[in-house]
Design a protein around this motif. Sequence first.
Motif, PDB file in Angstrom:
ATOM      1  N   ASP A 179       0.825  -1.224   0.000  1.00  0.00           N
ATOM      2  CA  ASP A 179       0.000   0.000   0.000  1.00  0.00           C
ATOM      3  C   ASP A 179       0.854   1.268   0.000  1.00  0.00           C
ATOM      4  O   ASP A 179       0.672   2.160   0.829  1.00  0.00           O
TER       5      ASP A 179
ATOM      6  N   ASN B 238      -2.134  -4.154   8.508  1.00  0.00           N
ATOM      7  CA  ASN B 238      -2.934  -3.337   7.594  1.00  0.00           C
ATOM      8  C   ASN B 238      -4.398  -3.739   7.638  1.00  0.00           C
ATOM      9  O   ASN B 238      -5.284  -2.893   7.609  1.00  0.00           O
ATOM     10  N   ALA B 239      -4.665  -5.046   7.686  1.00  0.00           N
ATOM     11  CA  ALA B 239      -6.045  -5.526   7.734  1.00  0.00           C
ATOM     12  C   ALA B 239      -6.734  -5.082   9.026  1.00  0.00           C
ATOM     13  O   ALA B 239      -7.908  -4.703   9.004  1.00  0.00           O
TER      14      ALA B 239
ATOM     15  N   SER C 196      -5.996  -2.402  10.836  1.00  0.00           N
ATOM     16  CA  SER C 196      -6.183  -0.949  10.842  1.00  0.00           C
ATOM     17  C   SER C 196      -7.329  -0.520   9.924  1.00  0.00           C
ATOM     18  O   SER C 196      -7.922   0.526  10.130  1.00  0.00           O
ATOM     19  N   GLU C 197      -7.637  -1.325   8.925  1.00  0.00           N
ATOM     20  CA  GLU C 197      -8.729  -1.008   8.006  1.00  0.00           C
ATOM     21  C   GLU C 197     -10.088  -1.406   8.571  1.00  0.00           C
ATOM     22  O   GLU C 197     -11.116  -0.961   8.097  1.00  0.00           O
ATOM     23  N   SER C 198     -10.089  -2.278   9.580  1.00  0.00           N
ATOM     24  CA  SER C 198     -11.360  -2.763  10.163  1.00  0.00           C
ATOM     25  C   SER C 198     -11.977  -1.733  11.096  1.00  0.00           C
ATOM     26  O   SER C 198     -11.439  -0.877  11.608  1.00  0.00           O
TER      27      SER C 198
END
Length: 61
Positions: free
Chosen positions: A25, A56-57, A59-61
């Motif tokens: 990203d 990353n997963a 933090s996106e949730s």
Amino acid sequence: MQHRGVQFRMREALPGEWHYRFEIDDKKISGKTQTKLQLLAVRRVKDRINRELKRNAESES
């Protein structure tokens, strides 16, 4: 090389010291690991990629 859709590069800088870099990203990540075995160095880089993907997963949730 590639792991879970992430391209990474490795090179042996000194005997027993491996430098790596990859991008997730638009975040560039680089580092080094110390081992005499190339396969172990690859495993450690793949583990690092897995940690970054998980971070990353989350933090996106």
